[in-house]
Design a protein around this motif. Structure first.
Motif, PDB file in Angstrom:
ATOM      1  N   ARG A  24      -9.452 -35.153  12.413  1.00 33.84           N
ATOM      2  CA  ARG A  24      -9.724 -35.557  11.045  1.00 33.84           C
ATOM      3  C   ARG A  24     -10.939 -34.858  10.444  1.00 33.84           C
ATOM      4  O   ARG A  24     -11.333 -35.143   9.339  1.00 33.84           O
ATOM      5  CB  ARG A  24      -9.886 -37.078  10.970  1.00 33.84           C
ATOM      6  CG  ARG A  24      -8.572 -37.806  10.888  1.00 33.84           C
ATOM      7  CD  ARG A  24      -8.791 -39.286  10.989  1.00 33.84           C
ATOM      8  NE  ARG A  24      -9.612 -39.603  12.154  1.00 33.84           N
ATOM      9  CZ  ARG A  24      -9.123 -39.654  13.392  1.00 33.84           C
ATOM     10  NH1 ARG A  24      -7.854 -39.408  13.597  1.00 33.84           N
ATOM     11  NH2 ARG A  24      -9.904 -39.942  14.405  1.00 33.84           N
ATOM     12  N   ASN A  47      -5.072 -35.713   7.136  1.00 35.31           N
ATOM     13  CA  ASN A  47      -5.462 -37.107   6.975  1.00 35.31           C
ATOM     14  C   ASN A  47      -4.226 -37.979   7.155  1.00 35.31           C
ATOM     15  O   ASN A  47      -3.233 -37.793   6.460  1.00 35.31           O
ATOM     16  CB  ASN A  47      -6.081 -37.287   5.578  1.00 35.31           C
ATOM     17  CG  ASN A  47      -6.338 -38.742   5.245  1.00 35.31           C
ATOM     18  OD1 ASN A  47      -5.692 -39.293   4.373  1.00 35.31           O
ATOM     19  ND2 ASN A  47      -7.266 -39.363   5.939  1.00 35.31           N
ATOM     20  N   TYR A  85      -6.549 -39.279  -0.017  1.00 37.74           N
ATOM     21  CA  TYR A  85      -7.216 -39.532   1.249  1.00 37.74           C
ATOM     22  C   TYR A  85      -7.133 -41.015   1.560  1.00 37.74           C
ATOM     23  O   TYR A  85      -7.333 -41.855   0.686  1.00 37.74           O
ATOM     24  CB  TYR A  85      -8.682 -39.096   1.169  1.00 37.74           C
ATOM     25  CG  TYR A  85      -9.405 -39.081   2.504  1.00 37.74           C
ATOM     26  CD1 TYR A  85      -9.533 -37.900   3.235  1.00 37.74           C
ATOM     27  CD2 TYR A  85      -9.964 -40.241   3.027  1.00 37.74           C
ATOM     28  CE1 TYR A  85     -10.189 -37.876   4.460  1.00 37.74           C
ATOM     29  CE2 TYR A  85     -10.620 -40.231   4.252  1.00 37.74           C
ATOM     30  CZ  TYR A  85     -10.734 -39.041   4.960  1.00 37.74           C
ATOM     31  OH  TYR A  85     -11.386 -39.022   6.170  1.00 37.74           O
ATOM     32  N   SER A 116      -8.501 -43.898   4.557  1.00 36.42           N
ATOM     33  CA  SER A 116      -9.376 -44.099   5.708  1.00 36.42           C
ATOM     34  C   SER A 116      -8.581 -44.075   7.005  1.00 36.42           C
ATOM     35  O   SER A 116      -7.475 -44.621   7.062  1.00 36.42           O
ATOM     36  CB  SER A 116     -10.067 -45.463   5.626  1.00 36.42           C
ATOM     37  OG  SER A 116     -10.905 -45.506   4.523  1.00 36.42           O
ATOM     38  N   GLU A 167     -15.306 -40.170   8.704  1.00 38.41           N
ATOM     39  CA  GLU A 167     -14.791 -40.304   7.343  1.00 38.41           C
ATOM     40  C   GLU A 167     -15.885 -39.980   6.325  1.00 38.41           C
ATOM     41  O   GLU A 167     -15.635 -39.276   5.341  1.00 38.41           O
ATOM     42  CB  GLU A 167     -14.254 -41.723   7.128  1.00 38.41           C
ATOM     43  CG  GLU A 167     -13.745 -41.972   5.713  1.00 38.41           C
ATOM     44  CD  GLU A 167     -13.123 -43.354   5.560  1.00 38.41           C
ATOM     45  OE1 GLU A 167     -12.808 -43.988   6.580  1.00 38.41           O
ATOM     46  OE2 GLU A 167     -12.952 -43.783   4.407  1.00 38.41           O
ATOM     47  N   GLU A 190     -16.080 -36.266   6.197  1.00 33.29           N
ATOM     48  CA  GLU A 190     -14.952 -35.598   5.526  1.00 33.29           C
ATOM     49  C   GLU A 190     -15.020 -35.766   4.013  1.00 33.29           C
ATOM     50  O   GLU A 190     -14.780 -34.814   3.265  1.00 33.29           O
ATOM     51  CB  GLU A 190     -13.612 -36.161   6.042  1.00 33.29           C
ATOM     52  CG  GLU A 190     -13.210 -35.573   7.370  1.00 33.29           C
ATOM     53  CD  GLU A 190     -11.779 -35.918   7.770  1.00 33.29           C
ATOM     54  OE1 GLU A 190     -11.253 -35.230   8.650  1.00 33.29           O
ATOM     55  OE2 GLU A 190     -11.187 -36.865   7.198  1.00 33.29           O
TER      56      GLU A 190
END
Lengths: 328, 334
Positions: A2, A46, A149, A151, A172, A175
């Motif tokens: 990720r 993702n 996106y 989570s 996260e 990103e």
């Protein structure tokens, strides 16, 4: 998997974008550094879906509280064209920034409403945001050139981390920051959170905890692999239902009595307040005699601090301190 | 006939005795029995308080609750099927369960009250309100035509189901919805001594009433002209039986949510053994219903322990194949 798969800086085009990005960020109290102005296309995977963001989004929309607060924690309110679906109030520290962002709906906005906003990026905490009850399929938005996106903790089951860890949440932050070209802000946030967790987690070692999320008939308890387990693990306590699959699982009071937790976490949510849970325990013919109930060894956590995001550190601190405070 | 009832009554006692020893907590047979004899005043052994509670406050009321709910649903189903002359009738035919669901969901979601008592109260109020609407909608003509009551029941059930969905979608959070769904699917987890304290007397009273009218029910089975010819005040008796069974169902559904298939399936199954005579059918269907639900609920709380299944899911999983089998065998006999 990720983390950003590739970073490329498209030089000539990004000069123009950098100027725009720089302008957009001027209202920001954090300095817009060179790192943020040199962002180019970001490609990542993702929830098993390839996502490419050609330039840092300027009209992002967030859905669900955690996604919104991660954006605000990264100081990205000026890049937000709208937001939706809080579980309670945003953290006081972000209230001023939140006030600048239009609220599109109390829960999920309709697809039409979201199209009307013309977002260039849609960020949600749960996959349900991209279902029929939300704004529709992710693929449709990607086709329109709108980046999406979700989570890691909220991905559909087959692409969710098998066992959620704080590192997934911190990844996260990284990103999202990368997508918006503000990578250094994520690093500061991550360092701060890691330090706070390290400070509290040592004191709570081994306390056996029941994480009671909701439900009086068959209590829904924190199980092996979701955000409740992640927070308990980061706080250094032992989950009495670590043997159950999933994030939460319906269990029975008989098993709770048999496993006899040292401390009970009461999740406080508008639909099932901690005070009602406590009253239920103390009136229940059997549960009132549990040692943890008799001694009122409770830790109350807001539901919003238990879904993956910037608040998890608050839950970790509250749990570790609560357990340490009541002794064991 | 008496022998069958005695055997079933013995089976019920054995079922209670056996089911109470089974559960997710690892208690020995001896401990379980010591707790029960302690409470009955036969022994005064030392049992740790929490183990005592597991048996006396959690398991025993729940097993007895399963017996009461199973018995009540089976009896109501048998009466409904005869009075409406409809083999598809079940205790929920007159909108009672959907009314109860709406009442319970309204309490849970709109925060009309807190705690288990509020939910039970809301469910009971919803059930009665739905039944009242059904009666009003059916109108006076319904005395002559049971189909009107059935149709009014179906319409009100649809209305309540739509309103329930509306309330859930409009106001609830996914997490709140989860616990509502569990209750709506039928669960005996909230059965306690207090609930038994009023459900058991209601069951006993309603059972006495329907047993009193067993001969009238037999007459109904032949059609209302026959019933009238046999001296049964068709309209009055029909209403009395519909109202008493609806009241009983409202009490049961408030405790356990809507547990499907017990009230539909068991009367058909029992009739195969007893024939259509209600003086034989009613005692047997009541005992069979109690035993059936005790064991299905025991499976629901232990099959996947420490997780728990809503018992209504299991009654459907077992009930549907059994129902199909029953239909096929009936065709074979015909």
């Amino acid at each position: 998997m990720r983390s950003p798969v590739s970073w490329r800086v498209a030089a000539p085009l990004s000069v123009l974008l950098a100027l725009l990005g720089g302008c957009a960020a001027t209202g920001d109290n954090k300095p817009a550094t060179t790192a943020s102005t040199s962002a180019g296309p970001v490609a990542l995977t993702n929830c098993g879906t390839p996502v490419t963001v050609t330039k840092p989004p300027a009209r992002a929309v967030t859905m669900n509280q955690s996604a919104t607060e991660i954006m605000l924690a990264l100081g990205l309110q000026d890049r937000m064209a709208g937001t939706a679906y809080l579980d309670d109030q945003v953290l006081p520290a972000y209230a001023a920034a939140y006030a600048k962002v239009p609220v599109l709906a109390k829960e999920y906005p309709s697809k039409e409403k979201l199209l009307d906003i013309a977002p260039d990026f849609v960020y949600a905490s749960f996959a349900s945001a991209f279902s029929d009850e939300g704004v529709g399929d992710r693929a449709d938005w990607q086709k329109l050139g709108v980046g999406t996106y979700v989570s890691a903790a909220g991905c559909p089951k087959d692409t969710r981390p098998a066992k959620l860890a704080m590192d997934d949440v911190l990844a996260e932050f990284r990103e999202i920051a990368a997508i918006f070209g503000v990578g250094e802000r994520a690093e500061a946030l991550i360092a701060d959170q890691q330090e706070r967790i390290a400070k509290v987690s040592a004191g709570a070692k081994g306390t056996r905890v029941l994480w009671w999320d909701a439900g009086n008939d068959a209590p829904s308890a924190g199980a092996c692999c979701g955000s409740p387990a992640m927070i308990m693990s980061a706080a250094g306590v032992t989950n009495i239902f670590a043997d159950l699959n999933g994030s939460w699982a319906d269990t029975s009071w008989e098993t709770v009595v048999e496993r006899n937790p040292g401390v009970i976490v009461l999740i406080d949510a508008s639909w099932d307040p901690a005070a009602a849970k406590q009253a239920f325990l103390e009136k229940h013919a059997t549960l009132k005699d549990l040692p943890a109930v008799k001694a009122k060894r409770y830790v109350v956590l807001d539901f919003s601090s238990t879904s993956a995001g910037v608040r998890n550190v608050l839950a970790v601190e509250a749990l570790a301190r609560g357990v340490g405070g009541v002794g064991n | 006939m008496v022998a069958v009832v005695v055997v079933l009554a013995g089976g019920l006692l054995l079922s209670v005795a056996a089911a109470v020893t089974v559960g997710p907590a690892d208690l020995s047979l001896g401990t379980v029995w010591l707790v029960i004899t302690n409470h009955l005043g036969l022994t005064s052994a030392d049992v740790p308080l929490l183990r005592d509670h597991i048996v006396w406050e959690l398991r025993l009321p729940r097993v007895l609750g399963a017996a009461v709910v199973g018995a009540g649903l089976a009896a109501s189903g048998a009466v409904m099927q005869t009075v409406t002359r409809n083999p598809l009738a079940d205790p929920y035919l007159l909108g009672v369960s959907s009314g109860a669901s709406l009442g319970a969901v309204a309490v849970l979601v709109l925060g009309l009250g807190a705690g288990a008592a509020a939910l039970t109260g809301g469910a009971f109020a919803g059930a009665l309100a739905a039944f009242a609407v059904v009666v009003a909608a059916a109108g006076r003509q319904a005395v002559l035509r049971p189909t009107r009551v059935v149709l009014a029941g179906v319409a009100v059930a649809q209305l309540c189901a739509a309103l329930t969905s509306f309330v859930i979608i409009w106001a609830a959070d996914p997490h709140a919805t989860q616990s509502i769904t569990f209750w709506l699917s039928g669960s005996l987890a909230r059965a306690d001594w207090a609930a038994l304290g009023w459900a058991a007397p209601v069951l006993a009273a309603v059972f006495a009433v329907i047993l009193w009218f067993a001969r009238a029910l037999n007459a109904f089975a032949f059609g209302e002209e026959a019933a009238a010819a046999l001296g049964v005040a068709v309209g009055r008796v029909r209403w009395l039986l519909l109202v008493t069974t609806a009241l009983l169902t409202a009490v049961l559904v408030a405790i356990s949510g809507a547990i499907g298939f017990v009230g539909l399936l068991l009367p058909h199954a029992a009739r195969r053994f007893t024939g259509p005579d209600h003086r034989r059918l009613l005692p047997i269907v009541v005992l069979a219903g109690a035993i059936f639900l005790i064991w299905v609920d025991t499976a629901a709380r232990t099959l996947f322990e420490p997780r728990e299944l809503p018992v209504g899911v299991l009654t459907a999983l077992l009930g549907v194949p059994a129902f199909v089998l029953l239909l096929r065998r009936r065709d074979g006999n015909a």
